[in-house]
Design a protein around this motif. Structure first.
Motif, PDB file in Angstrom:
ATOM      1  N   PRO A 168       0.820  -1.217   0.000  1.00 21.51           N
ATOM      2  CA  PRO A 168       0.000   0.000   0.000  1.00 21.51           C
ATOM      3  C   PRO A 168       0.854   1.266   0.000  1.00 21.51           C
ATOM      4  O   PRO A 168       1.910   1.313   0.628  1.00 21.51           O
ATOM      5  CB  PRO A 168      -0.804  -0.116   1.303  1.00 21.51           C
ATOM      6  N   VAL A 170       0.596   5.417   0.741  1.00 22.37           N
ATOM      7  CA  VAL A 170      -0.196   6.454   1.398  1.00 22.37           C
ATOM      8  C   VAL A 170       0.430   7.808   1.120  1.00 22.37           C
ATOM      9  O   VAL A 170       1.627   7.999   1.370  1.00 22.37           O
ATOM     10  CB  VAL A 170      -0.267   6.247   2.924  1.00 22.37           C
ATOM     11  N   SER A 187      -3.908   5.227  -4.602  1.00 20.99           N
ATOM     12  CA  SER A 187      -3.203   5.308  -3.325  1.00 20.99           C
ATOM     13  C   SER A 187      -4.171   5.728  -2.221  1.00 20.99           C
ATOM     14  O   SER A 187      -5.240   6.273  -2.483  1.00 20.99           O
ATOM     15  CB  SER A 187      -2.064   6.334  -3.417  1.00 20.99           C
ATOM     16  N   GLU A 188      -3.767   5.498  -0.988  1.00 24.00           N
ATOM     17  CA  GLU A 188      -4.510   6.012   0.153  1.00 24.00           C
ATOM     18  C   GLU A 188      -4.104   7.469   0.381  1.00 24.00           C
ATOM     19  O   GLU A 188      -3.036   7.902  -0.058  1.00 24.00           O
ATOM     20  CB  GLU A 188      -4.210   5.192   1.401  1.00 24.00           C
ATOM     21  N   ILE A 227      -3.978   0.749   7.491  1.00 26.30           N
ATOM     22  CA  ILE A 227      -3.778   0.622   6.044  1.00 26.30           C
ATOM     23  C   ILE A 227      -2.794  -0.502   5.747  1.00 26.30           C
ATOM     24  O   ILE A 227      -3.013  -1.325   4.842  1.00 26.30           O
ATOM     25  CB  ILE A 227      -3.296   1.960   5.456  1.00 26.30           C
TER      26      ILE A 227
END
Length: 230
Positions: A168, A170, A187-188, A227
């Motif tokens: 992930p 961020v 993306s976060e 996340i």
């Protein structure tokens, strides 16, 4: 649990106290031989776009990018002491960067519209550079549009740190452009209302997670841990 965290710099990690716009004006003046008619328009744009816009608004042809980047670098270095004296690391930033930096399976770097030289000046001015893996960051010379910087940072993390597909990513930033970059790349996003944009504006841009600042280290780490665990 692996994670890649990419921090914006201006108004997310630091308050530049107007030094950024002085850098753009000085670089423009060095290249054009006269001062610009108005200040740079920043708000999350890359340096390529900021300087292009300045030349267009002043009715001048944009110089070769190599010359522009050199002028920006010279102007940034010349204002290092001004930045240290007038600016500051924002509240909570040092603490959260320290905590993130010790997570051995995480990569913590920057995604910024600043060219690399000036990004380093800005974080080093407040002693934040040892807490960030700047080699894998993405900078304002790497792409014209901010969303394209995400792939740049990811490729550097893959090549230099062995980041694996599916980790992930961020983004942490204070403008709608940070939010847009995250949404455009899957993306976060942790949006932070520490700049000129309100929590409402950032939410309206599409951010599901909006914080007023980075003061609550535990809360920021909790979001990042959640996340990473997905």
């Amino acid at each position: 649990m692996e994670l890649m965290v990419l921090w914006d710099i201006d108004h997310t990690l630091i308050e530049n106290a107007g030094v950024s716009k002085e850098i753009y004006a000085a670089a423009f003046t060095a290249l054009a031989g006269r001062a610009p008619v108005g200040p740079a328009r920043t708000e999350g744009r890359t340096d390529r776009l900021i300087m292009r816009d300045m030349f267009q608004r002043n009715g001048l042809a944009e110089p070769d990018w190599t010359a522009v980047e050199g002028a920006l670098s010279d102007a940034g270095e010349a204002r290092r002491q001004d930045l240290s004296r007038r600016g500051a690391a924002l509240p909570g930033v040092r603490e959260v960067l320290k905590e993130v930096s010790v997570r051995s399976s995480w990569v913590s770097s920057v995604l910024t519209g600043n060219i690399a030289d000036n990004a380093r000046v800005k974080v080093a001015a407040f002693g934040l550079d040892p807490l960030l893996d700047l080699a894998v960051g993405a900078y304002g010379a790497d792409a014209v549009q901010r969303p394209d910087l995400v792939a740049v940072a990811w490729e550097r993390a893959r090549r230099l740190r062995g980041a694996r597909d599916g980790v992930p990513v961020v983004l942490v930033g204070d403008t709608p452009r940070d939010v847009e970059a995250a949404l455009a790349t899957g993306s976060e996003i942790i949006a932070v209302a520490s700049g000129v944009h309100s929590t409402e504006e950032l939410a309206d841009a599409g951010a599901r997670m909006v914080l007023p600042d980075l003061i609550d280290t535990g809360r920021v780490l909790g979001i990042l841990d959640a996340i990473a665990a997905r």
